[in-house]
Every structure is written in C-alpha cells, then in structure tokens.
Design an enzyme around this catalytic site. Structure first.
Site, short mmCIF file in Angstrom:
data_model
loop_
_atom_site.label_atom_id
_atom_site.label_comp_id
_atom_site.label_asym_id
_atom_site.label_seq_id
_atom_site.Cartn_x
_atom_site.Cartn_y
_atom_site.Cartn_z
CB SER A 129 -6.76 -6.91 7.29
OG SER A 129 -6.31 -6.73 6.16
CD GLU A 170 -14.24 -8.99 3.48
OE1 GLU A 170 -13.06 -8.63 3.63
OE2 GLU A 170 -15.21 -9.06 4.60
#
Length: 214
Positions: free
Chosen positions: A95, A189
């Site tokens: 991330s 995602e």
C-alpha cells in the site's frame, strides 16, 4: 535513526545473508503495528532467515511529506553505514509502503547511492492523484477501498506539495536504473492500475519486472 525507529528480527543461526527492509502500509497516517510485526516474522521464516528491519516511519498529519521518505532514506543509510551489502538488501512494502518503496529507490538513484538488490510491492499506492482507470472500474468491486469503505485520504500527507511529485506519486516518475521488481496486486482493487502502470513504465525502461495479478 534521527526521527524514527526500526525493529530488527534476526536469527543467531546461519542465514541466507539477505536483508529485508520492510516499509509498512496505512495510507501514510497509520504507524507500525502488530500486523506488520507478524508480517516481518513471516518474511524472516519464508526467506530462509533473512534479517528483517521494519521501519516505524513518521506519519501524517503531524508529519506530512517528505517525513516518511526522509525516514526511509535514513533507514537505508543506516544499513549501509552498518556494512550491510546493498546487493543483499531487498526493500518490501505494501500500500503506502509500496509507494514509499518506489519513492525511496528513486531518491537513491537521484542521489547516486547504491541501489538495493530488489524491490517487492503489494497493492502499492503509487498514484495519490487517483487518476488510474481502476479507480473507477473497480469502485464497486474493491472490498476494502471501494464505495462505502475506507477512503484513500491523501491531503494530510501531501499537504501543500505537488501531488504529481514522483517522490509522492511514483507512477509519474522515471524508473530508469531500477533493480528487479516483483509487484503483486488484485484485479478487483482500485489500486490495480497503480501497479500495472508502474510495471509498464519500468519494463519499458528496461527494468526486470514480475507482476502477479490475483
């Protein structure tokens, strides 16, 4: 370290000699925590005993950009100063930590410092401007960052800086001279294009890139 701290996992038994520098996620506002300690232990186990250094870098809103990047550079320099071979250092991040991994490598290249052996990213946040097409396409599919879930809030970290600065959003930078990269991301995602766009630019620049799309 000057402004941050690191935790170190190692074995007294013989190791493979590699060093993993772990840069945690959390959208640049969540500090290092037990989730990442468990990840560090797993990295140590599956890498045949690599030393694992986990950086607890400064986070927003108290510490906006460039604090996290400065701390990552400080941590890498610490490894060099303590005689760890850069050819055995692997930088790993997920991330925000994945974006920070790429930003760190850009900084090392621009400062003409020794590059690490390899980079590994998982669901890297590389486009804080959220302009990749998967931000729209996967908005209803992403169970963590899609509609009605956790927003990806960048304002506190970016502060008054240019959101297109490659040290903030690496997708807008150059990947010339990067070491081999392994990148992981999921097809549902919103961050999918953050990885795929970087992978294409890096591959076009002659970098050895391996992408796993789940």
């Amino acid at each position: 370290l000057s402004h941050s701290k690191m935790e170190w996992i190692y074995s007294k038994e013989k190791t493979c000699g590699n060093v993993i520098l772990q840069l945690h996620g959390g959208a640049y506002y969540k500090p290092y925590n037990d989730t990442y300690r468990r990840s560090a232990i797993k990295y140590h186990q599956i890498s045949h005993g690599s030393h694992v250094f986990s950086l607890d870098y400064r986070v927003a809103p108290e510490h906006p950009f460039p604090a996290a990047l400065e701390d990552a550079l400080d941590a890498y320099q610490y490894l060099l100063d303590n005689k760890f071979d850069p050819n055995k250092i692997i930088v790993v991040g997920d991330s925000a930590g994945g974006g920070l991994t790429l930003a760190l490598c850009m900084k090392l290249r621009d400062l003409k410092l020794p590059m690490p052996k390899a980079l590994i990213t998982m669901s890297a946040w590389t486009d804080l401007a959220s302009e990749g097409e998967s931000y729209l396409r996967n908005q209803t599919l992403d169970p963590m960052l899609g509609n009605h879930t956790l927003p990806l809030e960048h304002n506190d970290y970016v502060s008054n800086n240019d959101i297109y600065n490659p040290y903030i959003s690496p997708v807008y930078g150059s990947f010339e001279g990067f070491p081999p990269m392994m990148m992981h991301v999921g097809s549902h995602e919103v961050l999918e294009s953050d990885t795929l766009s970087v992978a294409k630019k890096a591959s076009d620049a002659g970098v050895d890139v391996q992408v796993t799309l789940y």
